[in-house]
Design an enzyme around this catalytic site. Structure first.
Site, PDB file in Angstrom:
ATOM      1  N   TYR A  67      -0.230 -15.543 -55.545  1.00  0.00           N
ATOM      2  CA  TYR A  67       1.007 -16.327 -55.434  1.00  0.00           C
ATOM      3  C   TYR A  67       0.620 -17.787 -55.225  1.00  0.00           C
ATOM      4  CZ  TYR A  67       5.307 -18.448 -53.984  1.00  0.00           C
ATOM      5  OH  TYR A  67       6.394 -19.289 -53.924  1.00  0.00           O
ATOM      6  N   LYS A  96       2.137 -25.609 -45.828  1.00  0.00           N
ATOM      7  CA  LYS A  96       2.676 -24.714 -44.809  1.00  0.00           C
ATOM      8  C   LYS A  96       2.394 -25.167 -43.373  1.00  0.00           C
ATOM      9  CE  LYS A  96       3.994 -20.687 -47.319  1.00  0.00           C
ATOM     10  NZ  LYS A  96       3.511 -20.278 -48.625  1.00  0.00           N
TER      11      LYS A  96
END
Ligand SMILES: *Cc1c(COP(=O)(O)O)cnc(C)c1O
Length: 401
Positions: A134, A260
């Site tokens: 991903y 993130k």
């Protein structure tokens, strides 16, 4: 005024959801707890998707945003610069050994930039990756996500066809090393780069793989003049027990993406780092987001990295790892697999999970989880206590039954 949930249902899109899908209203987040509008308090097992490693409403992170706000919220980065961005770039370079830093506004964008870097540097446009990955939701990134669970069929025709090797296994398997080599050698002359998530495949299936494969890809790419891109957006900043996923393999990529947890879950910011040699080979890099290098985001990222340096994250992650192993072990009876690496715990069921039902079971125990596919998983903030971890693992095991 109508209540928020009604208006949400009428006007708002949520991630990977049809309009009107049920959601819960959060009114406060503090430490590792989320408070819902109905007064319920939930232990956050998700760190807001890998990001909030220090917990919410942290005084030091709040202060960093406040202080920066007094000087400037934002200025364009074209032709201008500022201290928060320069300090951040310098310390990311020191942490990774990659000297040139491009600040991007999200993880997906940082992957787009990495792909552009590789294409501009090599003059080639094909990428190689592995199944189960991903790398984000924008088109360039999507094209290197797993072709099946990355929903390639929805966007067929708009995605370039890249080269995929099979799923990397958890254990060392000579046959898979050969598969990587064969796939790579068959395509080496057309490859700009190999892109992978180091050691942990996140949203593509929460799988862990043996670091030997990463080492092998590093050797192959180095020998044949292909770049290696490490997407550390999920794995960066201690989550796997090492500072970066690449550290498990003892390798340095040519290009690395981080995001993130970079701002401790406060603001959207990511970075694409590359070796000087790559930057020099490129010259003018054709990318420049409007909010590039946003000072508020850079300032809170600096404060978050300060906190990471100060906190004993290695011990904390090791403690979380041990608690997840112990707490999740009983769930094997109801699962295909239970796996733990660093501060990541996964229960993989045989069949797709009933998401609303799992969430209700967890919420009844005061825990916030967001399962997908066959997976019930957690990556809690590093500040989580032993008692809170027990609640999280109990909720996961109960939900798996
Ligand atoms: C989340 C993620 C991305 C995308 O980041 P966004 O900030 O959501 O665009 C890319 N790669 C990996 C490995 C991720 O986990």
């Amino acid at each position: 005024m109508d209540d928020i949930l009604t208006l949400d249902g009428r006007h708002v899109w949520h991630p990977y959801a049809a309009v009107g899908a049920p959601v819960h209203q959060v009114v406060r987040a503090e430490g590792v707890r989320l408070t819902l509008a109905d007064g319920r308090e939930l232990i956050d097992g998700m760190s807001s998707w890998w990001a909030a490693i220090h917990g919410y409403n942290h005084p030091r992170l709040n202060q960093a945003v406040h202080d920066q706000l007094r000087d400037m919220a934002h200025v364009m980065f074209g032709g201008l610069t500022h201290e928060p961005a320069v300090r951040l770039a310098r310390r990311l370079a020191a942490m990774t050994g990659l000297d040139r830093v491009f600040l991007a506004d999200s993880g997906s964008v940082s992957v787009e930039v990495a792909i552009k870097m590789a294409m501009q540097y090599t003059g080639r446009s094909r990428l190689m990756t592995v199944r189960g990955g991903y790398h984000g939701d924008t088109f360039g990134a999507m094209a290197v996500c797993d072709p099946v669970n990355g929903m390639h069929h929805l966007f067929n025709g708009a995605l370039p066809g890249h080269v995929f090797a099979g799923l990397p296994p958890r254990d060392l398997d000579e046959a898979y090393l050969r598969e990587l080599e064969d796939t790579f050698l068959r395509h080496r002359d057309e490859l700009a780069a190999v892109i992978v998530e180091p050691v942990v495949q996140g949203a593509g299936g929460m799988r862990f793989y043996h670091p030997a494969y990463l080492r092998w890809l590093r050797e192959l790419t180095e020998e044949h003049g292909v770049l290696l891109i490490a997407d550390e957006i999920a794995t960066g900043f201690g989550r796997t027990g090492e500072l970066f996923g690449c550290d498990h393999a003892g390798i340095r990529p040519d290009i690395m993406c981080v995001g993130k947890a970079l701002t401790g879950g406060y603001l959207t910011l990511a970075a694409t780092l590359c070796a000087d040699r790559v930057a020099e080979g490129i010259g003018v890099l054709m990318h420049g987001p409007t909010y590039m290098g946003n000072p508020l985001a850079a300032a809170v990222a600096n404060a978050s990295l300060d906190l990471l340096e100060e906190r004993p994250w290695r011990e904390e992650v090791a403690r979380i790892e041990a608690a997840l192993r112990e707490g999740l072990a009983p769930a094997v009876r109801h699962a295909k697999d239970v796996r733990v690496l660093g501060a990541i715990g996964v229960i993989e069921k045989h069949e797709p999970v009933d998401v609303p039902r799992v969430q209700k079971t967890a919420m009844d125990l005061g825990v916030w989880l967001r399962p997908f596919g066959r997976l019930i998983y957690t990556m809690p903030p590093y500040a989580v206590t032993g008692a809170e971890l027990e609640r999280i693992t109990e909720a996961m095991a109960r939900a798996a039954e």
